[in-house]
Design a protein around this motif. Structure first.
Motif, PDB file in Angstrom:
ATOM      1  N   GLN A 199       0.860  -0.750  -0.010  1.00 23.35           N
ATOM      2  CA  GLN A 199       0.091  -0.314   0.006  1.00 23.35           C
ATOM      3  C   GLN A 199       0.534   1.173  -0.131  1.00 23.35           C
ATOM      4  O   GLN A 199       0.400   2.409  -0.817  1.00 23.35           O
ATOM      5  N   TYR A 204       1.257   1.692  -3.965  1.00 23.26           N
ATOM      6  CA  TYR A 204      -0.464   2.782  -4.126  1.00 23.26           C
ATOM      7  C   TYR A 204      -1.341   1.721  -4.779  1.00 23.26           C
ATOM      8  O   TYR A 204      -1.994   1.879  -5.094  1.00 23.26           O
ATOM      9  N   ALA A 261      -5.024   3.711  -5.193  1.00 21.22           N
ATOM     10  CA  ALA A 261      -3.812   3.802  -3.346  1.00 21.22           C
ATOM     11  C   ALA A 261      -5.567   4.281  -2.152  1.00 21.22           C
ATOM     12  O   ALA A 261      -5.734   3.441  -1.332  1.00 21.22           O
ATOM     13  N   LYS A 280      -5.669   8.727   1.864  1.00 18.96           N
ATOM     14  CA  LYS A 280      -5.788   7.478   2.319  1.00 18.96           C
ATOM     15  C   LYS A 280      -6.275   8.421   3.999  1.00 18.96           C
ATOM     16  O   LYS A 280      -7.118   7.467   4.953  1.00 18.96           O
TER      17      LYS A 280
END
Length: 247
Positions: free
Chosen positions: A78, A82, A137, A171
């Motif tokens: 992650q 992404y 992402a 995020k």
């Protein structure tokens, strides 16, 4: 580097049950490499099928060392590539089956060895990514991203694309959204951050205008240190305010 608990001297080799960890212990272990990870994040990854800890008869989670390593792999992919969780899950499952699987991104195929992409000149990098990669992402839709932009929470750089800091913001906005916090609630946080940045700029502006290159370089280091102190102070204020309200 993840730390793996081991048995003490004289106790023999630890069994899998002996080495099983609670979710709190897993959090502490992961935070060495991933300071922003939370218990809620670990539970979310479990709900998405990325990890399957054992359960005690009373319902408590017990994570094996391989569960912790799998969580670390998910968080790295992650952070560094992404990727949406669905892609990460499929990739890890393929590796678990012994398959040779390349790791795709929204714009091409990623090589985990060096982080390069075959998407050509439009490939995503850790420094700047495109809109499709940002959506992947943060795991949000185009309409959600448009709403964030309308509230000034995220914005592309002047050169186009989104930098690493914007990816982090996206995020976090997505994570907060899972708790019911909408973009309109977060606009005040953005405003506060802009004011803090303004204060820092006032402090370092004289250094940046200096003719000595070393002094100008010192301005950047000073700005970074002030930003870190500002974040820590903000966190302390929030924790203090919560403690007052909860007692």
């Amino acid at each position: 580097m993840l730390r793996t608990p081991t048995g003490g001297a004289g106790h023999g080799t630890a069994t899998a049950d002996d080495r099983a960890m609670s979710i709190g212990a897993v959090l502490l272990q992961l935070r060495d490499e991933f300071p922003e990870v939370t218990i809620s994040k670990i539970r979310f990854l479990e709900a998405e099928g990325l990890v399957e800890p054992q359960r005690t008869p009373s319902g408590y989670r017990k994570f094996r060392p391989d569960d912790v390593e799998r969580l670390a792999q998910v968080l790295r992919m992650q952070r560094d590539h992404y990727l949406p969780l669905k892609v990460i899950r499929e990739h890890l499952d393929a590796l678990a089956r012994g398959e040779q699987a390349s790791l795709p991104s929204a714009g091409g195929q990623w090589d985990l060895a060096d982080g390069s992409s075959d998407a050509g000149s439009g490939r995503a990098t850790a420094a700047r990514i495109g809109r499709a990669e940002l959506l992947a992402a943060a795991e949000v839709t185009e309409s959600e991203l448009e709403e964030w932009e309308s509230y000034g929470l995220v914005a592309p750089t002047a050169e186009g694309g989104y930098d690493a800091e914007t990816v982090t913001v996206a995020k976090l906005v997505a994570d907060l959204g899972r708790f019911g916090l909408e973009p309109r609630h977060l606009r005040a946080m953005r405003g506060a951050a802009e004011r803090e940045a303004g204060l820092i700029e006032q402090v370092v502006a004289p250094l940046r205008r200096h003719r000595n290159p070393q002094t100008r370089a010192h301005a950047e280091a000073t700005a970074k240190e002030l930003a870190e102190l500002s974040v820590r102070l903000h966190s302390a204020f929030v924790q203090t305010a919560l403690r007052i309200r909860l007692h």
